[in-house]
Design a protein around this motif. Structure first.
Motif, PDB file in Angstrom:
ATOM      1  N   ASP A  86      -7.744   4.183  -2.722  1.00  0.00           N
ATOM      2  CA  ASP A  86      -8.215   3.091  -3.578  1.00  0.00           C
ATOM      3  C   ASP A  86      -9.385   3.497  -4.476  1.00  0.00           C
ATOM      4  O   ASP A  86     -10.214   2.658  -4.849  1.00  0.00           O
ATOM      5  N   GLN A 109       0.852  -1.193   0.000  1.00  0.00           N
ATOM      6  CA  GLN A 109       0.000   0.000   0.000  1.00  0.00           C
ATOM      7  C   GLN A 109       0.886   1.241   0.000  1.00  0.00           C
ATOM      8  O   GLN A 109       1.837   1.337   0.777  1.00  0.00           O
ATOM      9  N   ASP A 123      -5.054  -2.031   5.341  1.00  0.00           N
ATOM     10  CA  ASP A 123      -3.752  -1.787   4.700  1.00  0.00           C
ATOM     11  C   ASP A 123      -3.439  -0.290   4.625  1.00  0.00           C
ATOM     12  O   ASP A 123      -2.297   0.094   4.398  1.00  0.00           O
ATOM     13  N   HIS A 144      -2.198   1.750  -4.491  1.00  0.00           N
ATOM     14  CA  HIS A 144      -1.386   0.594  -4.875  1.00  0.00           C
ATOM     15  C   HIS A 144      -0.878   0.821  -6.293  1.00  0.00           C
ATOM     16  O   HIS A 144      -1.623   1.312  -7.142  1.00  0.00           O
TER      17      HIS A 144
HETATM   18 ZN   LIG Z   1      -5.803  -0.527  -0.408  1.00  0.00          ZN
END
Ligand SMILES: [Zn+2]
Ligand SMILES: [Zn+2]
Length: 212
Positions: free
Chosen positions: A152, A14, A61, A193
């Motif tokens: 994300d 991450q 994460d 990510h």
């Molecule tokens: Zn994530």
């Protein structure tokens, strides 16, 4: 001017980001998911003073190291949006869900709403609420350096998953097209990510939101 270094943490790699003002050398950590020794190393290497933790959303994460880092440096926890409270409450179970060690829960010092601003030294990050991956997901935008820390919501060539509790695909696409695209095609984003990209590249080539 805002500067930053991205530090991949946890087995999910991450992208935790250390961001700082190059005039005052005051810093914030965005999404300290874990591997706090790597974050401490970056703070020491850049000689910055850590003032706060910023959270895009409360998946383990991204938020798993928050409680320990806040305690160690006596830091306020800023974000995410209150709609992610249930993910904070579930941090212990999230360890089992995602195959990571259980993480300690925490209470944000300041919740964030769409349109809020967060100061990092003399730089100002604009907060946009971008639900869809989680209901309380926010992104941090620096118009001066044309950078956005998007967690994300959006990736190079992909978008955030929406199959977890509280996720919704239409809501995610609306967040991307209505709240990220207006930041401008030349804005570079740091995703949660994988590699950086720009909104212009994603508008042209991303199979999930290309041509929007
Ligand atoms: Zn994530
Ligand atoms: Zn997530």
């Amino acid at each position: 001017m805002l500067r930053y270094e991205t530090i991949p943490v946890t087995p999910f790699q991450q992208n935790c980001s250390l961001v700082w003002c190059d005039q005052t050398r005051e810093a914030a950590v965005i999404d300290p998911g874990g591997d706090l020794e790597l974050i401490r190393d970056a703070i020491a290497r850049h000689g910055v003073t850590l003032k706060q933790i910023l959270l895009t959303h409360a998946h383990i994460d991204h938020a798993g190291g928050t409680a320990a880092l806040a305690r160690e440096f006596a830091l306020p926890i800023v974000g995410p949006h209150p709609a992610d409270q249930y993910w904070i409450d579930a941090l212990a179970q999230q360890g089992r869900m995602f195959g990571l060690a259980a993480a300690e829960t925490f209470a944000p010092t300041r919740w964030l709403q769409d349109g809020d601003r967060v100061e990092v030294g003399r730089s100002t990050l604009a907060v946009r609420h971008c639900p869809g991956h989680t209901p309380g997901h926010v992104v941090f935008h620096d118009p001066q350096t044309r950078r956005a820390f998007v967690g994300d919501v959006l990736f190079s060539g992909s978008v955030g998953r929406t199959d977890l509790p509280g996720g919704d695909t239409d809501t995610l696409i609306a967040s991307i097209t209505q709240r990220l695209w207006p930041m401008g095609d030349d804005t570079v984003f740091i995703p949660g990510h994988g590699p950086e990209s720009s909104f212009g590249i994603e508008r042209r080539t991303n199979p999930f939101v290309g041509g929007t």
